[in-house]
Write an enzyme that holds these catalytic residues in place. Structure first.
Site, PDB file in Angstrom:
ATOM      1  N   GLY A 199      -2.295  -5.598  -3.817  1.00  0.00           N
ATOM      2  CA  GLY A 199      -1.699  -4.648  -3.658  1.00  0.00           C
ATOM      3  C   GLY A 199      -1.095  -4.280  -2.084  1.00  0.00           C
ATOM      4  O   GLY A 199      -1.554  -4.653  -1.163  1.00  0.00           O
ATOM      5  N   CYS A 200      -0.307  -3.146  -2.139  1.00  0.00           N
ATOM      6  CA  CYS A 200       0.189  -2.847  -0.657  1.00  0.00           C
ATOM      7  C   CYS A 200      -0.854  -2.286   0.286  1.00  0.00           C
ATOM      8  O   CYS A 200      -1.013  -2.689   1.202  1.00  0.00           O
ATOM      9  CB  CYS A 200       1.338  -2.121  -0.750  1.00  0.00           C
ATOM     10  SG  CYS A 200       1.111  -0.510  -1.731  1.00  0.00           S
TER      11      CYS A 200
END
Length: 222
Positions: free
Chosen positions: A151-152
């Site tokens: 994920g970011c």
């Protein structure tokens, strides 16, 4: 025998999908041979994304019509909950899979189900997934058949903390504070009042204050 990599993209109409199309177009050894979309089947990629005119002559296909098994690698640029249902069949046919959603990021199934609010459709496959943070798992990614793209927030937090952890610069039980910001594109292309220009332009707000689903992913890495 060609050494070029045949790639397919499932769900290529979102922001992640178009960025992936752009990156793969510049790869010297990759041919994108299939792109799927349930909502835009039959629409030319170049018509849907004008920035890709002259780059792709493909059209979006319905997922059940695309021959993804012909691909060497298939990317899932889909909402959470899609890859875990469709990836196992491709893996069984020897296709490599890179999941850009969160379906295979967490090894703890109950924790995943708690944070993502659904039952995992292929828990037996999760242990095969290699966490796709290349700075940490480069060799494992190279050998993996299933890669769980990070994920970011976990990416930016982990890349900052891992060197400190490896160097022993963080004390045991030291509280770690990650002050992260993201633009509204991170919410995807779906219509939402909170991401309209009049709501988000020149604005700044906190969200997920009571807990963010990327937190267990960060804890797992750290």
């Amino acid at each position: 025998m060609s050494d070029r990599i045949k790639a397919g993209i499932v769900g290529a109409t979102g922001y992640t999908g178009v960025e992936l199309l752009r990156l793969l177009a510049a790869h010297p050894n990759v041919d994108v041979c299939a792109v799927t979309s349930r909502s835009e089947a039959g629409i030319a990629v170049a018509d849907y994304f004008p920035s890709l005119r002259g780059v792709y002559d493909l059209a979006f296909q319905a997922p059940d019509e695309a021959d993804l098994a012909q691909c060497d690698v298939v990317f899932f640029a889909t909402p959470n909950g899609v890859a875990m249902k469709e990836a196992p069949a491709l893996l069984a046919q020897g296709v490599r899979v890179v999941d850009l959603s969160a379906d295979y990021r967490l090894q703890d199934i109950p924790v995943w189900e708690k944070w993502y609010g659904m039952a995992h459709a292929s828990p037996e496959t999760v242990a095969r997934a290699v966490y796709g943070l290349s700075e940490m798992n480069r060799d494992g990614i190279a050998r993996a058949q299933l890669v769980a793209n990070p994920g970011c927030y976990p990416t930016c937090v982990s890349l900052a903390l891992l060197p400190l952890l490896k160097a022993g610069r963080l004390k045991e039980n030291m509280p770690l504070i990650a002050d992260c910001k993201s633009g509204v594109s991170g919410a995807g292309r779906k219509a939402n009042v909170g991401t309209l220009f009049c709501e988000a332009g020149d604005n700044f707000k906190a969200y997920g204050v009571g807990g963010h689903r990327h937190l267990p992913e960060i804890k797992q890495t750290i």
